[in-house]
Design a protein around this motif. Structure first.
Motif, PDB file in Angstrom:
ATOM      1  N   SER A   1      -2.092   8.302   6.251  1.00  0.00           N
ATOM      2  CA  SER A   1      -1.598   7.015   5.762  1.00  0.00           C
ATOM      3  C   SER A   1      -2.494   5.905   6.293  1.00  0.00           C
ATOM      4  CB  SER A   1      -0.146   6.790   6.201  1.00  0.00           C
ATOM      5  OG  SER A   1       0.702   7.779   5.656  1.00  0.00           O
TER       6      SER A   1
ATOM      7  N   SER B   1      -1.922   1.011  -4.672  1.00  0.00           N
ATOM      8  CA  SER B   1      -1.124   1.697  -3.656  1.00  0.00           C
ATOM      9  C   SER B   1      -0.732   3.066  -4.189  1.00  0.00           C
ATOM     10  CB  SER B   1       0.104   0.876  -3.274  1.00  0.00           C
ATOM     11  OG  SER B   1       0.939   0.695  -4.386  1.00  0.00           O
TER      12      SER B   1
ATOM     13  N   THR C   1       0.323   5.986   1.439  1.00  0.00           N
ATOM     14  CA  THR C   1       1.433   6.357   2.307  1.00  0.00           C
ATOM     15  C   THR C   1       1.776   7.816   2.032  1.00  0.00           C
ATOM     16  OG1 THR C   1       2.334   4.113   2.266  1.00  0.00           O
ATOM     17  CG2 THR C   1       3.805   5.876   2.989  1.00  0.00           C
ATOM     18  N   VAL C   2       1.744   8.630   3.077  1.00  0.00           N
ATOM     19  CA  VAL C   2       2.114  10.038   2.953  1.00  0.00           C
ATOM     20  C   VAL C   2       3.482  10.227   3.597  1.00  0.00           C
ATOM     21  CG1 VAL C   2       1.475  12.420   3.430  1.00  0.00           C
ATOM     22  CG2 VAL C   2      -0.315  10.707   3.019  1.00  0.00           C
TER      23      VAL C   2
ATOM     24  N   PRO D   1       0.888  12.832   7.007  1.00  0.00           N
ATOM     25  CA  PRO D   1       1.309  11.473   7.373  1.00  0.00           C
ATOM     26  C   PRO D   1       0.228  10.701   8.125  1.00  0.00           C
ATOM     27  CG  PRO D   1       3.113  13.006   7.718  1.00  0.00           C
ATOM     28  CD  PRO D   1       1.915  13.843   7.357  1.00  0.00           C
TER      29      PRO D   1
ATOM     30  N   ILE E   1       1.764   6.624  -3.088  1.00  0.00           N
ATOM     31  CA  ILE E   1       2.707   7.323  -2.218  1.00  0.00           C
ATOM     32  C   ILE E   1       2.678   8.800  -2.579  1.00  0.00           C
ATOM     33  CG2 ILE E   1       5.109   7.547  -1.466  1.00  0.00           C
ATOM     34  CD1 ILE E   1       5.500   4.607  -2.227  1.00  0.00           C
TER      35      ILE E   1
ATOM     36  N   SER F   1      -2.346  16.439   1.967  1.00  0.00           N
ATOM     37  CA  SER F   1      -2.189  15.123   2.597  1.00  0.00           C
ATOM     38  C   SER F   1      -1.170  15.176   3.738  1.00  0.00           C
ATOM     39  CB  SER F   1      -1.751  14.096   1.564  1.00  0.00           C
ATOM     40  OG  SER F   1      -2.733  13.961   0.555  1.00  0.00           O
TER      41      SER F   1
ATOM     42  N   SER G   1      -3.843  13.539  -2.751  1.00  0.00           N
ATOM     43  CA  SER G   1      -4.013  12.103  -2.997  1.00  0.00           C
ATOM     44  C   SER G   1      -5.331  11.902  -3.730  1.00  0.00           C
ATOM     45  CB  SER G   1      -4.032  11.328  -1.675  1.00  0.00           C
ATOM     46  OG  SER G   1      -2.882  11.589  -0.902  1.00  0.00           O
TER      47      SER G   1
ATOM     48  N   SER H   1      -3.814   1.420  -0.632  1.00  0.00           N
ATOM     49  CA  SER H   1      -2.926   1.692   0.491  1.00  0.00           C
ATOM     50  C   SER H   1      -2.212   3.019   0.234  1.00  0.00           C
ATOM     51  CB  SER H   1      -1.907   0.560   0.640  1.00  0.00           C
ATOM     52  OG  SER H   1      -0.989   0.863   1.672  1.00  0.00           O
TER      53      SER H   1
END
Lengths: 115, 113
Positions: free
Chosen positions: B85, B10, B110-111, B82, B12, B80, B19, B108
């Protein structure tokens, strides 16, 4: 052009029942794949067909699982009898063999819950 | 045996950041390396792919870097957003062997806005 179509999108059934998942690949594609996705194991290839013939079914977990492809536009994955541990999202994908390699195109999956 | 190893599990990232997702493989016969993007409730969709005869491929904000000698490849998402995501899967296959793909375990992303 329509993508890979899977049905049903969701299935909830009780343990011991027979479950049949259906897939219509993209027209003209000669490969069809069945995958299972879980949080623990990620994407697992169960079986794949080429020109309607099963090529590799080594990923099929048990004899309770069977898959057929009676024609180029339809495939089924059957679980009989179903068990709670079969709960997962099942994806069908199709692909076209050509020069170089070709991507697989996935359907949106069937979310299966066995109670 | 996992043919393709993917990390991290994962990730973030702040909006506007980079990313980076990494994958490694052992089978030197692999010659096609696609990346798939999966949104909740949807199937994986091809994002970008590379052949080992090039070291980098860029499509918009998405870049694959490929290191043949190290048997590693990575996905870079610049700036990156949202909307990026999702879960990202790397994969590998051998052209001409039946189109079978070996997938990584997924990342996984997440932005955060």
């Amino acid at each position: 052009d329509a993508g890979v179509i899977q049905s049903p999108r969701h299935e909830v059934t009780e343990m011991g029942q027979e479950v049949t998942l259906r897939c219509k690949p993209i027209s003209g594609h000669d490969y069809l794949f069945w995958y299972r996705q879980t949080m623990m194991r990620g994407l697992e290839l169960l079986i794949y067909f080429n020109n309607n013939v099963p090529i590799d079914d080594s990923g099929m977990p048990e004899d309770r699982f069977s898959a057929k492809m009676p024609n180029a536009s339809f495939s089924t994955l059957k679980i009989q009898p179903s068990e709670p541990r079969d709960s997962a999202v099942y994806f069908c994908a199709s692909g076209l063999r050509g020069v170089g390699n070709q991507p697989q195109h996935f359907g949106d999956g069937t979310r299966l819950s066995i109670l | 045996q996992q043919q393709v190893k993917q990390s991290p599990q994962s990730l973030i990232v702040q909006k506007g950041g980079i990313s980076i997702i990494n994958c490694a493989y052992e089978n030197t016969a692999f010659d096609y390396f696609p990346w798939y993007q999966q949104f909740p409730g949807k199937g994986p969709a091809l994002l970008i792919a590379i052949r080992p005869d090039v070291s980098e491929k860029k499509e918009g904000r998405f870049t694959i870097s490929f290191n043949k000698s190290a048997k590693q490849f990575s996905l870079h998402i610049m700036d990156s957003q949202p909307g990026d995501s999702a879960t990202y899967f790397c994969a590998a296959s051998i052209i001409g062997t039946g189109n079978q793909f070996y997938f990584g375990t997924g990342t996984s992303l997440t932005v955060i806005p």
